[in-house]
Design an enzyme around this catalytic site. Structure first.
Site, PDB file in Angstrom:
ATOM      1  N   ARG A 242       0.849  -1.197   0.000  1.00  0.00           N
ATOM      2  CA  ARG A 242       0.000   0.000   0.000  1.00  0.00           C
ATOM      3  C   ARG A 242       0.887   1.252   0.000  1.00  0.00           C
ATOM      4  O   ARG A 242       1.863   1.331   0.756  1.00  0.00           O
ATOM      5  CB  ARG A 242      -0.862   0.051   1.254  1.00  0.00           C
ATOM      6  CG  ARG A 242      -2.118  -0.759   1.180  1.00  0.00           C
ATOM      7  CD  ARG A 242      -3.140  -0.177   0.183  1.00  0.00           C
ATOM      8  NE  ARG A 242      -4.375  -0.909   0.192  1.00  0.00           N
ATOM      9  CZ  ARG A 242      -4.615  -2.036  -0.466  1.00  0.00           C
ATOM     10  NH1 ARG A 242      -3.704  -2.581  -1.230  1.00  0.00           N
ATOM     11  NH2 ARG A 242      -5.794  -2.630  -0.369  1.00  0.00           N
ATOM     12  N   GLU A 271      -4.005   7.365  -5.622  1.00  0.00           N
ATOM     13  CA  GLU A 271      -4.199   6.586  -6.856  1.00  0.00           C
ATOM     14  C   GLU A 271      -5.525   6.951  -7.517  1.00  0.00           C
ATOM     15  O   GLU A 271      -6.548   6.981  -6.816  1.00  0.00           O
ATOM     16  CB  GLU A 271      -4.198   5.081  -6.530  1.00  0.00           C
ATOM     17  CG  GLU A 271      -2.864   4.606  -6.006  1.00  0.00           C
ATOM     18  CD  GLU A 271      -2.898   3.158  -5.505  1.00  0.00           C
ATOM     19  OE1 GLU A 271      -3.969   2.522  -5.565  1.00  0.00           O
ATOM     20  OE2 GLU A 271      -1.870   2.688  -5.044  1.00  0.00           O
ATOM     21  N   HIS A 290      -1.392  -0.241  -9.634  1.00  0.00           N
ATOM     22  CA  HIS A 290      -2.056  -1.064  -8.607  1.00  0.00           C
ATOM     23  C   HIS A 290      -2.763  -2.257  -9.274  1.00  0.00           C
ATOM     24  O   HIS A 290      -3.970  -2.461  -9.096  1.00  0.00           O
ATOM     25  CB  HIS A 290      -3.044  -0.233  -7.783  1.00  0.00           C
ATOM     26  CG  HIS A 290      -3.367  -0.865  -6.451  1.00  0.00           C
ATOM     27  ND1 HIS A 290      -3.646  -0.141  -5.328  1.00  0.00           N
ATOM     28  CD2 HIS A 290      -3.453  -2.168  -6.061  1.00  0.00           C
ATOM     29  CE1 HIS A 290      -3.899  -0.958  -4.308  1.00  0.00           C
ATOM     30  NE2 HIS A 290      -3.789  -2.201  -4.741  1.00  0.00           N
TER      31      HIS A 290
HETATM   32  O1  LIG Z   1      -8.599  -4.708  -6.144  1.00  0.00           O
HETATM   33  C1  LIG Z   1      -7.508  -5.084  -6.515  1.00  0.00           C
HETATM   34  O2  LIG Z   1      -7.321  -5.684  -7.553  1.00  0.00           O
HETATM   35  C2  LIG Z   1      -6.302  -4.852  -5.632  1.00  0.00           C
HETATM   36  C3  LIG Z   1      -6.537  -5.332  -4.264  1.00  0.00           C
HETATM   37  C4  LIG Z   1      -5.284  -5.416  -3.438  1.00  0.00           C
HETATM   38  O3  LIG Z   1      -4.579  -4.263  -3.389  1.00  0.00           O
HETATM   39  C5  LIG Z   1      -5.665  -5.882  -2.065  1.00  0.00           C
HETATM   40  O4  LIG Z   1      -5.550  -5.173  -1.092  1.00  0.00           O
HETATM   41  O5  LIG Z   1      -6.125  -6.997  -1.984  1.00  0.00           O
END
Ligand SMILES: O=C(O)CC[C@@H](O)C(=O)O
Length: 347
Positions: A242, A271, A290
């Protein structure tokens, strides 16, 4: 009229993109539940949320204001590991279970972290640009400055499931590995060929620092200026966790002033980044949007899992992955006993 209304912010439905198989219907139709979309802004979402039986949280923050407006909600479901988009404290105070999917896309994120490590180290983006802009002969001199990968040190900050999957991938490259994680047993690190270390040891001795700290308020801006100053000037910093765990201004300064060599990031503090984020024009930064978790398999698995968690709770049972399990004791939900997969010592 559906028996249960599962409210989700508009544009964030979890049906397969491109008209594929409808996993949400598979899970929700038999129990009479329907996905209802509401505009992804707080005021309009709150108005629709009052009567919702469940929330599928995606694409907008589920704040205390939203949670306090819920009158009938039995579960808030996330399609991610990270729970930072939901005010879990507020949900806990209201006795609402929050579910996530902690184990569905570990392999994808680990692949992506390894890709960023290699791309940052071998300066992939700069090399690509040189070829495309007629600077073919500049490629080799740039790489003559970097060492051989084998024998370099990879340091993990946090050694959860994704970091452990990265360690498995990094071992055959001949990387030495160390990790800082006060919450993980040292034996688990040794099992992965990784030396337990302090944060200072990881920062000062690693050629690659791979950040995996989870998105929790306690680790907000865990890495600041003083931490980047401790890193090697040749270090590559990788973040697939993150953006908020890193003070981005300090990271930018570290890259601009040469305290570290390169950052390879899938996540940012904001983001998408604003157009004036300096990292967008910095050559020593490799960026992806991301997307580390993304793959066709993950897309399907996420949708199945979200549908499954929703249908369990709406049918009156405990969910599988609850991030605030203390609330379950006080709900009317029934505990269920998963079937044991352990078929004995000789299986
Ligand atoms: O939604 C997504 O594809 C990323 C999710 C990912 O950052 C998480 O925290 O699981």
């Amino acid at each position: 009229m559906p028996k249960y209304r599962v409210l989700t912010p508009k544009g964030a439905s979890f049906t397969v993109a491109g008209g594929g198989y409808d996993y949400e219907k598979e899970a929700l139709d038999p129990i009479g539940a329907e996905i209802i979309e509401a505009p992804a802004n707080e005021a309009e979402f709150i108005a629709a949320a009052k009567t919702a039986d469940a929330i599928y949280a995606k694409g907008m923050p589920i704040t205390k204001a939203v949670i306090d407006a819920l009158e009938n909600c039995k579960v808030i479901t996330l399609g991610s590991v990270g729970v930072d988009s939901v005010d879990v404290k507020a949900a806990t105070a209201r006795g609402i279970p929050v579910t996530n999917i902690p184990d569905t896309f570990i392999e994808e994120v680990a692949d992506h972290a390894m890709m960023l490590l290699l791309a940052g180290f071998r300066r992939l983006v700069e090399q690509d640009k040189m070829v495309r802009t007629g600077r073919w002969s500049e490629g080799r001199p740039a790489l003559l400055k970097i060492p051989r990968l084998m024998g370099q040190t990879l340091g993990f900050i946090s050694f959860g499931r994704v970091a452990r999957a990265v360690a498995k991938r990094a071992a055959p490259f001949g990387l030495r590995m160390m990790a800082y994680d006060p919450f993980i047993q040292e034996t688990l690190m040794y099992d992965h060929g990784v030396m337990p270390a302090t944060l200072t040891e990881v920062l000062s001795q690693s050629d690659f620092v791979s950040m995996h700290a989870p998105a929790r308020p306690e680790v907000h801006h865990m890495l600041t200026e003083k931490h980047f100053r401790q890193m090697k000037k040749s270090a590559v910093f990788i973040n697939t966790g993150r953006g908020a765990t890193v003070d981005e201004e300090s990271l930018i300064k570290a890259l601009q002033e040469g305290w570290i060599a390169h950052a390879a990031l899938d996540v940012l503090e904001k983001e998408p980044p604003s157009h004036n984020n300096p990292m967008l024009s910095m050559e020593n930064v490799t960026l992806t949007a991301h997307v580390a978790s993304a793959s066709a398999r993950f897309d399907e698995a996420r949708k199945r899992r979200v549908g499954y968690e929703l249908s369990l709770v709406l049918q009156g049972m405990w969910p599988v992955s609850c991030v605030n399990p203390s609330v379950l004791q006080n709900t009317a939900l029934r505990r269920w006993q998963p079937v044991s997969m352990d078929r004995g010592p000789n299986s």
